[in-house]
Design a protein around this motif. Structure first.
Motif, PDB file in Angstrom:
ATOM      1  N   MET A 200      -7.741 -30.344   3.003  1.00 49.06           N
ATOM      2  CA  MET A 200      -7.845 -31.265   1.869  1.00 49.06           C
ATOM      3  C   MET A 200      -7.730 -30.496   0.557  1.00 49.06           C
ATOM      4  N   ASP A 201      -7.169 -31.157  -0.453  1.00 52.55           N
ATOM      5  CA  ASP A 201      -7.166 -30.614  -1.812  1.00 52.55           C
ATOM      6  C   ASP A 201      -8.508 -30.941  -2.467  1.00 52.55           C
ATOM      7  N   ILE A 202      -9.146 -29.935  -3.042  1.00 49.26           N
ATOM      8  CA  ILE A 202     -10.501 -30.109  -3.556  1.00 49.26           C
ATOM      9  C   ILE A 202     -10.650 -29.513  -4.952  1.00 49.26           C
ATOM     10  N   ILE A 203     -11.374 -30.227  -5.814  1.00 39.87           N
ATOM     11  CA  ILE A 203     -11.768 -29.717  -7.125  1.00 39.87           C
ATOM     12  C   ILE A 203     -13.281 -29.506  -7.110  1.00 39.87           C
ATOM     13  N   ILE A 204     -13.733 -28.399  -7.710  1.00 39.51           N
ATOM     14  CA  ILE A 204     -15.160 -28.081  -7.758  1.00 39.51           C
ATOM     15  C   ILE A 204     -15.595 -27.940  -9.211  1.00 39.51           C
ATOM     16  N   ALA A 205     -16.731 -28.557  -9.555  1.00 41.88           N
ATOM     17  CA  ALA A 205     -17.274 -28.457 -10.915  1.00 41.88           C
ATOM     18  C   ALA A 205     -18.740 -28.063 -10.866  1.00 41.88           C
ATOM     19  N   ASP A 206     -19.074 -26.982 -11.566  1.00 39.44           N
ATOM     20  CA  ASP A 206     -20.462 -26.513 -11.651  1.00 39.44           C
ATOM     21  C   ASP A 206     -20.574 -25.629 -12.885  1.00 39.44           C
ATOM     22  N   ASP A 207     -21.640 -25.788 -13.659  1.00 32.29           N
ATOM     23  CA  ASP A 207     -21.748 -25.004 -14.887  1.00 32.29           C
ATOM     24  C   ASP A 207     -22.386 -23.632 -14.667  1.00 32.29           C
ATOM     25  N   HIS A 208     -22.716 -23.307 -13.414  1.00 32.59           N
ATOM     26  CA  HIS A 208     -23.215 -21.966 -13.090  1.00 32.59           C
ATOM     27  C   HIS A 208     -22.092 -21.182 -12.399  1.00 32.59           C
ATOM     28  N   PRO A 209     -21.537 -20.151 -13.053  1.00 33.81           N
ATOM     29  CA  PRO A 209     -20.375 -19.426 -12.513  1.00 33.81           C
ATOM     30  C   PRO A 209     -20.566 -18.896 -11.094  1.00 33.81           C
ATOM     31  N   LEU A 210     -21.735 -18.342 -10.785  1.00 35.63           N
ATOM     32  CA  LEU A 210     -21.956 -17.786  -9.450  1.00 35.63           C
ATOM     33  C   LEU A 210     -21.967 -18.876  -8.381  1.00 35.63           C
ATOM     34  N   THR A 211     -22.603 -20.004  -8.702  1.00 38.07           N
ATOM     35  CA  THR A 211     -22.621 -21.136  -7.767  1.00 38.07           C
ATOM     36  C   THR A 211     -21.207 -21.659  -7.562  1.00 38.07           C
ATOM     37  N   LEU A 212     -20.454 -21.739  -8.650  1.00 36.75           N
ATOM     38  CA  LEU A 212     -19.066 -22.220  -8.592  1.00 36.75           C
ATOM     39  C   LEU A 212     -18.222 -21.320  -7.681  1.00 36.75           C
ATOM     40  N   GLN A 213     -18.336 -20.013  -7.883  1.00 32.88           N
ATOM     41  CA  GLN A 213     -17.565 -19.067  -7.071  1.00 32.88           C
ATOM     42  C   GLN A 213     -17.989 -19.120  -5.604  1.00 32.88           C
ATOM     43  N   GLY A 214     -19.297 -19.236  -5.381  1.00 31.01           N
ATOM     44  CA  GLY A 214     -19.799 -19.309  -4.013  1.00 31.01           C
ATOM     45  C   GLY A 214     -19.317 -20.546  -3.285  1.00 31.01           C
ATOM     46  N   THR A 215     -19.374 -21.684  -3.972  1.00 36.14           N
ATOM     47  CA  THR A 215     -18.904 -22.943  -3.365  1.00 36.14           C
ATOM     48  C   THR A 215     -17.419 -22.858  -3.052  1.00 36.14           C
ATOM     49  N   GLN A 216     -16.656 -22.302  -3.985  1.00 39.29           N
ATOM     50  CA  GLN A 216     -15.208 -22.154  -3.762  1.00 39.29           C
ATOM     51  C   GLN A 216     -14.928 -21.282  -2.539  1.00 39.29           C
ATOM     52  N   ALA A 217     -15.662 -20.186  -2.411  1.00 39.24           N
ATOM     53  CA  ALA A 217     -15.465 -19.289  -1.265  1.00 39.24           C
ATOM     54  C   ALA A 217     -15.761 -19.998   0.053  1.00 39.24           C
ATOM     55  N   PHE A 218     -16.851 -20.770   0.084  1.00 39.87           N
ATOM     56  CA  PHE A 218     -17.197 -21.518   1.300  1.00 39.87           C
ATOM     57  C   PHE A 218     -16.111 -22.527   1.648  1.00 39.87           C
ATOM     58  N   VAL A 219     -15.695 -23.297   0.649  1.00 38.34           N
ATOM     59  CA  VAL A 219     -14.702 -24.354   0.877  1.00 38.34           C
ATOM     60  C   VAL A 219     -13.389 -23.766   1.398  1.00 38.34           C
ATOM     61  N   GLU A 220     -12.964 -22.667   0.802  1.00 34.51           N
ATOM     62  CA  GLU A 220     -11.701 -22.048   1.239  1.00 34.51           C
ATOM     63  C   GLU A 220     -11.827 -21.429   2.629  1.00 34.51           C
ATOM     64  N   SER A 221     -13.030 -20.947   2.951  1.00 35.05           N
ATOM     65  CA  SER A 221     -13.236 -20.371   4.298  1.00 35.05           C
ATOM     66  C   SER A 221     -13.171 -21.445   5.384  1.00 35.05           C
ATOM     67  N   TYR A 222     -13.379 -22.715   4.985  1.00 37.28           N
ATOM     68  CA  TYR A 222     -13.280 -23.825   5.943  1.00 37.28           C
ATOM     69  C   TYR A 222     -11.836 -24.325   6.090  1.00 37.28           C
ATOM     70  N   GLY A 223     -10.905 -23.708   5.368  1.00 39.24           N
ATOM     71  CA  GLY A 223      -9.495 -24.063   5.494  1.00 39.24           C
ATOM     72  C   GLY A 223      -8.990 -25.088   4.496  1.00 39.24           C
ATOM     73  N   HIS A 224      -9.812 -25.419   3.498  1.00 42.45           N
ATOM     74  CA  HIS A 224      -9.383 -26.386   2.488  1.00 42.45           C
ATOM     75  C   HIS A 224      -8.767 -25.668   1.286  1.00 42.45           C
ATOM     76  N   HIS A 225      -8.059 -26.416   0.463  1.00 47.32           N
ATOM     77  CA  HIS A 225      -7.341 -25.858  -0.684  1.00 47.32           C
ATOM     78  C   HIS A 225      -8.041 -26.262  -1.987  1.00 47.32           C
ATOM     79  N   VAL A 226      -8.611 -25.304  -2.696  1.00 46.55           N
ATOM     80  CA  VAL A 226      -9.244 -25.580  -3.986  1.00 46.55           C
ATOM     81  C   VAL A 226      -8.161 -25.572  -5.067  1.00 46.55           C
TER      82      VAL A 226
END
Length: 207
Positions: A1-27
């Motif tokens: 799935m194509d996914i957009i992520i929004a979070d005002d904490h940079p570390l949380t944002l990067q962590g969420t992106q890493a998890f989502v991409e590791s599941y095979g989705h496209h950020v």
């Protein structure tokens, strides 16, 4: 799935992106506030938007509500540190597909994305237990306030001035003063100097 992520904490944002991409989705995009998130969602039309609830300019609930009003097909998953029943009910009202506590996101995000991809809604079990206990113990004074009003009270507890709060929330100082008046009336507080600050500190919102 194509996914957009929004979070005002940079570390949380990067962590969420890493998890989502590791599941095979496209950020397809990331952003740090609700206005940018809504603009990006309208532009990219992703399958899913993973939104932090507490963001500047527009919070995650505001964005979710707007997506519903615009009849966009993007499905929203909300990440939050808040366990209040009122926020969960708003999320359901605005059509959110997922509602996950940040503290359990690492364990539950994959399962949530799988369910949302099937067109199902997902709420973490741990959160549902907390919501049930909230129902049983009744509502707090904070439940009288909107999410925006809560944010303002939390900032007042941090001894921010109306001008500082206005700058942080991208609102006018006059708007903040109006919110202060409404909050005082809702809580039934005496109209005296620093009444909101005293109430916020008494209720532990300065922690």
């Amino acid at each position: 799935m194509d996914i957009i992520i929004a979070d005002d904490h940079p570390l949380t944002l990067q962590g969420t992106q890493a998890f989502v991409e590791s599941y095979g989705h496209h950020v397809v995009g990331t952003c740090a506030n609700g206005v940018s998130a809504l603009n990006m969602i309208q532009l990219r039309l992703p399958h899913v938007a993973i939104l932090d609830i507490n963001m500047p300019a527009m919070d995650g609930l505001d964005v979710t509500k707007k997506i519903k009003e615009l009849k966009l097909k993007t499905k929203v998953i909300l990440l939050t540190m808040h366990k209040e029943l009122m926020l969960y009910n708003k999320a359901r009202e605005f059509g959110a597909y997922g509602y996950i506590l940040k503290e359990h996101a690492q364990d539950e995000l994959k399962k949530c994305l799988e369910e949302v991809e099937k067109g199902n809604q997902y709420v973490s079990d741990s959160l549902l237990k907390d919501l049930i206990s909230v129902r049983e113990t009744g509502t707090s004074e904070l439940d009288k306030l909107t999410f925006s009003e809560r944010k303002i009270v939390e900032l007042i507890a941090q001894q921010k001035t109306s001008k500082q709060i206005a700058e942080m929330l991208f609102l006018s100082e006059k708007t903040i003063e109006g919110h202060r008046t409404n909050i005082i009336e809702k809580l039934g507080l005496p109209k005296e100097k620093n009444t909101l600050l005293k109430w916020a500190m008494k209720n532990g919102l300065d922690r």
